[in-house]
Motif scaffolding. Structure first.
Motif, short mmCIF file in Angstrom:
data_model
loop_
_atom_site.label_atom_id
_atom_site.label_comp_id
_atom_site.label_asym_id
_atom_site.label_seq_id
_atom_site.Cartn_x
_atom_site.Cartn_y
_atom_site.Cartn_z
N ASP A 1 0.82 -1.22 0.00
CA ASP A 1 0.00 0.00 0.00
C ASP A 1 0.85 1.27 0.00
N ARG A 2 2.15 1.11 -0.15
CA ARG A 2 3.02 2.30 -0.21
C ARG A 2 2.68 3.15 -1.43
N ARG A 3 2.65 4.46 -1.24
CA ARG A 3 2.38 5.35 -2.36
C ARG A 3 3.58 5.47 -3.27
N ASP B 1 -11.74 -15.84 24.93
CA ASP B 1 -11.13 -14.55 25.26
C ASP B 1 -9.72 -14.76 25.82
N ASN B 2 -9.16 -15.95 25.54
CA ASN B 2 -7.82 -16.28 26.01
C ASN B 2 -6.74 -15.90 25.00
N TYR B 3 -7.07 -14.96 24.13
CA TYR B 3 -6.12 -14.46 23.13
C TYR B 3 -5.96 -12.95 23.26
N GLU B 4 -4.78 -12.47 22.90
CA GLU B 4 -4.58 -11.03 22.72
C GLU B 4 -4.59 -10.74 21.22
N MET B 5 -5.39 -9.76 20.82
CA MET B 5 -5.53 -9.41 19.41
C MET B 5 -4.74 -8.16 19.08
N THR B 6 -3.92 -8.23 18.04
CA THR B 6 -3.21 -7.07 17.52
C THR B 6 -3.72 -6.80 16.11
N VAL B 7 -4.07 -5.54 15.84
CA VAL B 7 -4.67 -5.17 14.55
C VAL B 7 -3.71 -4.26 13.79
N GLY B 8 -3.56 -4.55 12.50
CA GLY B 8 -2.77 -3.69 11.61
C GLY B 8 -3.67 -3.06 10.57
N GLU B 9 -3.61 -1.73 10.43
CA GLU B 9 -4.43 -1.01 9.46
C GLU B 9 -3.54 -0.41 8.37
N ASN B 10 -4.01 -0.49 7.14
CA ASN B 10 -3.32 0.13 6.00
C ASN B 10 -1.82 -0.19 5.99
N LEU B 11 -1.51 -1.43 6.21
CA LEU B 11 -0.10 -1.81 6.32
C LEU B 11 0.65 -1.52 5.03
N GLY B 12 1.79 -0.89 5.16
CA GLY B 12 2.59 -0.51 4.00
C GLY B 12 2.37 0.91 3.55
N GLU C 1 2.75 4.50 4.10
CA GLU C 1 3.61 5.29 4.97
C GLU C 1 2.89 6.45 5.65
N GLU C 2 1.68 6.79 5.16
CA GLU C 2 0.96 7.92 5.72
C GLU C 2 -0.10 7.51 6.75
N THR C 3 -0.73 6.35 6.56
CA THR C 3 -1.89 6.01 7.40
C THR C 3 -1.75 4.69 8.16
N GLU C 4 -0.63 4.00 8.02
CA GLU C 4 -0.47 2.71 8.71
C GLU C 4 -0.54 2.89 10.22
N GLN C 5 -1.29 1.95 10.88
CA GLN C 5 -1.35 1.92 12.34
C GLN C 5 -1.35 0.46 12.79
N VAL C 6 -0.67 0.20 13.90
CA VAL C 6 -0.61 -1.14 14.50
C VAL C 6 -0.81 -0.99 16.00
N ASN D 1 -10.06 0.30 6.74
CA ASN D 1 -9.82 -0.80 5.80
C ASN D 1 -8.76 -0.40 4.80
N PRO D 2 -7.90 -1.37 4.38
CA PRO D 2 -7.90 -2.77 4.81
C PRO D 2 -7.19 -2.95 6.14
N ASN D 3 -7.57 -4.00 6.85
CA ASN D 3 -6.88 -4.34 8.08
C ASN D 3 -6.77 -5.86 8.21
N CYS D 4 -5.91 -6.30 9.08
CA CYS D 4 -5.79 -7.72 9.39
C CYS D 4 -5.40 -7.82 10.85
N LEU D 5 -5.40 -9.02 11.40
CA LEU D 5 -5.11 -9.15 12.83
C LEU D 5 -4.36 -10.44 13.13
N ILE D 6 -3.65 -10.41 14.24
CA ILE D 6 -2.96 -11.60 14.74
C ILE D 6 -3.42 -11.85 16.17
#
Length: 389
Positions: free
Chosen positions: A11-13, A167-178, A180-185, A196-201
């Motif tokens: 998603d890099r510009r 609920d025995n998991y910790e969820m980490t969410v990544g938004e707009n990965l790649g 450089e302007e809007t990525e958040q983790v 969107n787009p996002n994914c999670l671990i």
């Protein structure tokens, strides 16, 4: 279209490509990708380039593709990881295709977390049912990577997990990965609206134990009647005779409390389970017991089995008949019409009369009994467990 080149991008510009890919792009004439891909790649395309947007319905996209001998397609991440390359292979089986992958989003999220991911179970909920995700939860996978979509968002996924006690998991969410302007983790925040787009671990904090054999006293019962549930040893022996490890679709006819279905799902989470019950109370019982024991993914069907339209359910290769209301012969005949080749039926007989009825019913359906076991539990009457193929 006789051949295509599929190039994975982030998603890099500002993209970086090796010389080989830059040459492919500079010499190309027809390009394709989603709207987002075009916004990223338009400055890299030759002046006279033709662009075919990938949008629904895909059948129209592939109709346009047929007018050209070669197309350069841009896709997100690794086109062979739940990506467009598999769609091209399905739609045009003999196509000559070359793929240049980038990192997929789950790899990128693991990188941002400094997380070794070689043992991560990766699943997709992008336009897909819960099946594979539920299977990973029940198996207790310590690390689960999940692709999302606009319907199965991080909030919806977390709510689904909590409903079944995961609920025995910790969820980490990544938004707009790649990007450089809007990525958040970050760690999941139920109050946040994720872009969107996002994914999670999901990283397991502690394991959740699924015992082999649930005591019948722990189930929510029909009117509190303990005699209306298949006893644990009988249940486990019946499931053993069904040989569910090698099966794909299991039907439980007359599920009552859902004990057989739930035990099957917890021990064989890959199974697609369809459970039938004539009593309306069965739906609430199944829901309560599934939530209590962490068994998502069972499809309950309420009503008279003999009147049910079965065309919408996966054909079974294993069937357990726990209740028949005196209509066993008709039930077996109806099941036989839709069973997969090599499928089996297991039935628990509580009397000589019911055993004889089962024997006559399977013979009438052109089947044969291949195994029979007789067992007695505590003060209860002996039960014959019969298997027919």
């Amino acid at each position: 279209m006789y051949s295509c080149i599929i190039i994975g991008i982030s998603d890099r510009r500002k993209q970086w490509f090796p010389p080989e890919i830059m040459e492919i792009i500079s010499e190309g004439t027809v390009f394709s990708g989603g709207k987002r891909h075009y916004e990223i790649m338009k400055s890299y395309l030759p002046a006279q380039a033709k662009w075919i947007e990938i949008t629904a319905p895909l059948s129209e996209v592939f109709t346009q593709y047929k007018d050209f001998d070669n197309i350069v397609i841009f896709a997100s991440g690794d086109p062979l990881f739940y990506g467009f390359a598999a769609t091209v292979q399905r739609e045009i089986p003999n196509i000559r295709m070359k793929v240049y992958p980038s990192f997929n989003s789950l790899q990128m999220l693991a990188h941002r977390m400094n997380l070794p991911y070689q043992d991560m179970r990766m699943v997709s909920l992008t336009g897909r049912p819960w099946d594979k995700f539920d299977e990973a939860l029940i198996k207790g996978e310590p690390l689960i990577g999940c692709l999302t979509d606009k319907n199965k968002t991080p909030q919806v996924i977390w709510q689904h997990m909590v409903e079944y006690g995961y609920d025995n998991y910790e969820m980490t969410v990544g938004e707009n990965l790649g990007n450089e302007e809007t990525e958040q983790v970050g760690v999941f925040d139920p109050e946040k609206k994720y872009a969107n787009p996002n994914c999670l671990i999901l990283k397991q904090k502690e394991s959740r134990r699924h015992p082999l054999g649930i005591p019948e006293s722990e189930f929510h019962l029909l009117n509190g009647r303990a005699k209306m549930i298949t006893k644990m040893p009988i249940r486990l022996l019946s499931l053993s005779m069904l040989d569910l490890q090698e099966k794909t679709s299991f039907w439980d006819i007359g599920f009552c409390t859902g004990s057989v279905s739930i035990e099957a799902k917890l021990q064989f989470p890959h199974l697609h389970i369809t459970s039938f019950e004539i009593r309306e109370e069965g739906k609430d019982l199944m829901e309560k017991n599934c939530h209590k024991f962490g068994a998502p993914g069972i499809t309950p069907v309420i009503g008279n089995f003999l009147e049910a339209d079965l065309t919408g359910y996966p054909a079974p290769d294993a069937v357990f008949i726990g209740g028949h209301g005196g209509r066993l012969k008709e039930i077996i005949a109806k099941v036989k019409e839709v069973m997969l080749p090599g499928a089996c039926i297991v039935f628990n007989s509580v009397s000589a009369e019911s055993r004889q009825l089962f024997e006559e019913s399977v013979a009438s359906a052109g089947m044969r009994i291949i195994h029979s076991t007789r067992i007695a539990i505590d003060e209860f009457n002996p039960i014959s467990i019969l298997k027919a193929e």
